[in-house]
Design an enzyme around this catalytic site. Sequence first.
Site, PDB file in Angstrom:
ATOM      1  N   ASN A  10       0.852  -1.018  -0.022  1.00  0.00           N
ATOM      2  CA  ASN A  10      -0.025   0.104   0.146  1.00  0.00           C
ATOM      3  C   ASN A  10       0.783   1.392   0.247  1.00  0.00           C
ATOM      4  O   ASN A  10       1.551   1.362   1.045  1.00  0.00           O
ATOM      5  CB  ASN A  10      -1.049  -0.111   1.179  1.00  0.00           C
ATOM      6  CG  ASN A  10      -1.799   1.232   1.371  1.00  0.00           C
ATOM      7  OD1 ASN A  10      -1.524   2.184   0.716  1.00  0.00           O
ATOM      8  ND2 ASN A  10      -2.958   0.913   1.975  1.00  0.00           N
ATOM      9  N   ASP A  80      -0.509  -4.699   9.845  1.00  0.00           N
ATOM     10  CA  ASP A  80      -1.695  -4.978   9.397  1.00  0.00           C
ATOM     11  C   ASP A  80      -2.793  -4.169  10.229  1.00  0.00           C
ATOM     12  O   ASP A  80      -2.519  -3.783  11.501  1.00  0.00           O
ATOM     13  CB  ASP A  80      -2.236  -6.437   9.789  1.00  0.00           C
ATOM     14  CG  ASP A  80      -3.369  -6.758   9.045  1.00  0.00           C
ATOM     15  OD1 ASP A  80      -3.433  -6.619   7.782  1.00  0.00           O
ATOM     16  OD2 ASP A  80      -4.343  -7.283   9.562  1.00  0.00           O
ATOM     17  N   SER A  81      -3.613  -3.128   9.320  1.00  0.00           N
ATOM     18  CA  SER A  81      -4.529  -2.389  10.102  1.00  0.00           C
ATOM     19  C   SER A  81      -5.937  -2.499   9.571  1.00  0.00           C
ATOM     20  O   SER A  81      -6.282  -3.058   8.578  1.00  0.00           O
ATOM     21  CB  SER A  81      -3.798  -1.201   9.901  1.00  0.00           C
ATOM     22  OG  SER A  81      -3.515  -0.867   8.659  1.00  0.00           O
ATOM     23  N   PHE A 186      -6.166   7.743   3.358  1.00  0.00           N
ATOM     24  CA  PHE A 186      -6.856   6.697   2.243  1.00  0.00           C
ATOM     25  C   PHE A 186      -7.757   5.843   3.042  1.00  0.00           C
ATOM     26  O   PHE A 186      -8.251   6.240   4.222  1.00  0.00           O
ATOM     27  CB  PHE A 186      -5.496   5.830   1.715  1.00  0.00           C
ATOM     28  CG  PHE A 186      -4.930   5.090   3.097  1.00  0.00           C
ATOM     29  CD1 PHE A 186      -4.096   5.694   3.681  1.00  0.00           C
ATOM     30  CD2 PHE A 186      -5.454   3.710   2.928  1.00  0.00           C
ATOM     31  CE1 PHE A 186      -3.484   5.073   5.037  1.00  0.00           C
ATOM     32  CE2 PHE A 186      -4.647   3.091   4.488  1.00  0.00           C
ATOM     33  CZ  PHE A 186      -3.858   3.679   5.186  1.00  0.00           C
ATOM     34  N   LYS A 214      -1.703  13.561  10.936  1.00  0.00           N
ATOM     35  CA  LYS A 214      -2.246  12.223  11.191  1.00  0.00           C
ATOM     36  C   LYS A 214      -0.969  11.375  11.777  1.00  0.00           C
ATOM     37  O   LYS A 214      -1.264  10.234  12.484  1.00  0.00           O
ATOM     38  CB  LYS A 214      -2.504  11.676   9.642  1.00  0.00           C
ATOM     39  CG  LYS A 214      -3.088  10.306   9.683  1.00  0.00           C
ATOM     40  CD  LYS A 214      -3.715   9.614   8.600  1.00  0.00           C
ATOM     41  CE  LYS A 214      -4.046   8.307   8.511  1.00  0.00           C
ATOM     42  NZ  LYS A 214      -4.311   7.929   7.341  1.00  0.00           N
ATOM     43  N   HIS A 219      -3.115   5.746  14.839  1.00  0.00           N
ATOM     44  CA  HIS A 219      -2.802   4.493  15.076  1.00  0.00           C
ATOM     45  C   HIS A 219      -1.605   3.887  14.515  1.00  0.00           C
ATOM     46  O   HIS A 219      -0.690   3.163  15.147  1.00  0.00           O
ATOM     47  CB  HIS A 219      -3.952   3.147  14.622  1.00  0.00           C
ATOM     48  CG  HIS A 219      -4.272   3.486  13.037  1.00  0.00           C
ATOM     49  ND1 HIS A 219      -4.499   4.910  12.503  1.00  0.00           N
ATOM     50  CD2 HIS A 219      -4.402   2.573  12.286  1.00  0.00           C
ATOM     51  CE1 HIS A 219      -4.701   4.556  11.291  1.00  0.00           C
ATOM     52  NE2 HIS A 219      -4.713   3.377  11.045  1.00  0.00           N
TER      53      HIS A 219
END
Length: 238
Positions: A10, A80-81, A186, A214, A219
């Site tokens: 990504n 991984d989110s 995104f 951000k 996270h």
Amino acid sequence: MRRIVIATGNPKKVEELRSILAEAMDEGGPEVLGLADLPGADRLTEPEEHHDERGSFEGNARLKAIGYAAQTDLPCLADDSGLEVDALGGRPGVISSHYSTGGAETGLHREERDGANNRKLLEDLKGVPLERRTARFVCVMALAMPGDPPQVVLTSRGEFEGRIGLPEAEAGGRMELVVPRGGGGFGYDPLLLLTEPQAGAGTRTSAELSPEEKNRLSHRGKAARAMVERIGAMRAER
Ligand code: ITT
């Protein structure tokens, strides 16, 4: 550890992680590479994740980190989110990237997939009042070292709290709660109204943050900084 690979397909995650890591690491820290920077990048295959009840964020992060460390022979940092919505029992969770198809591959481009996922989420929450639309982004990171076999040596986790905003037809004129909104980020960023004190008063979406904000609050920022601390502690022990 002189080099570290951000193990994700990504490009938006690569961008975010590059700048978070650049800020968090001391000078003299490892060089941070994306998969695309590696010679033979086009021959790398994406490790298969579990986008169903077998999957967990940590399990998928481990699969990606180990899968890429095995192929690149370099330390690999995978994330991984996803989004957990309380009114949906924690879904989309591990199927966040393929929510519109219940976890199945679509063949769609990332942006098209994001659009379809966002439409489905608002549809599934139709009629749910704002106070029950609580949700959070979750990110779990895993660092794998190459070897025979490669092994995960560290993991970390971060969360970013908010509520899923309302479509205009359900907002009763409260325009500050209407989503989708914002051009940054995104995925589900345009839907999550942020409720953590540093992020605003519950009327700004994650897509309305500047990239720097951000990275500071998200996270992914939290998980990455925790990971950098653990890497520092691991090096100090050696
Ligand atoms: P890799 O597996 O190659 O890392 P991916 O995008 O498929 O890339 P995930 O499997 O971790 O990554 O899925 C993450 C999905 O969760 C992503 O597609 C978004 O829908 C959502 N998501 C994760 N972080 C997000 C963020 O910061 N903002 C908005 N949505 C996010």
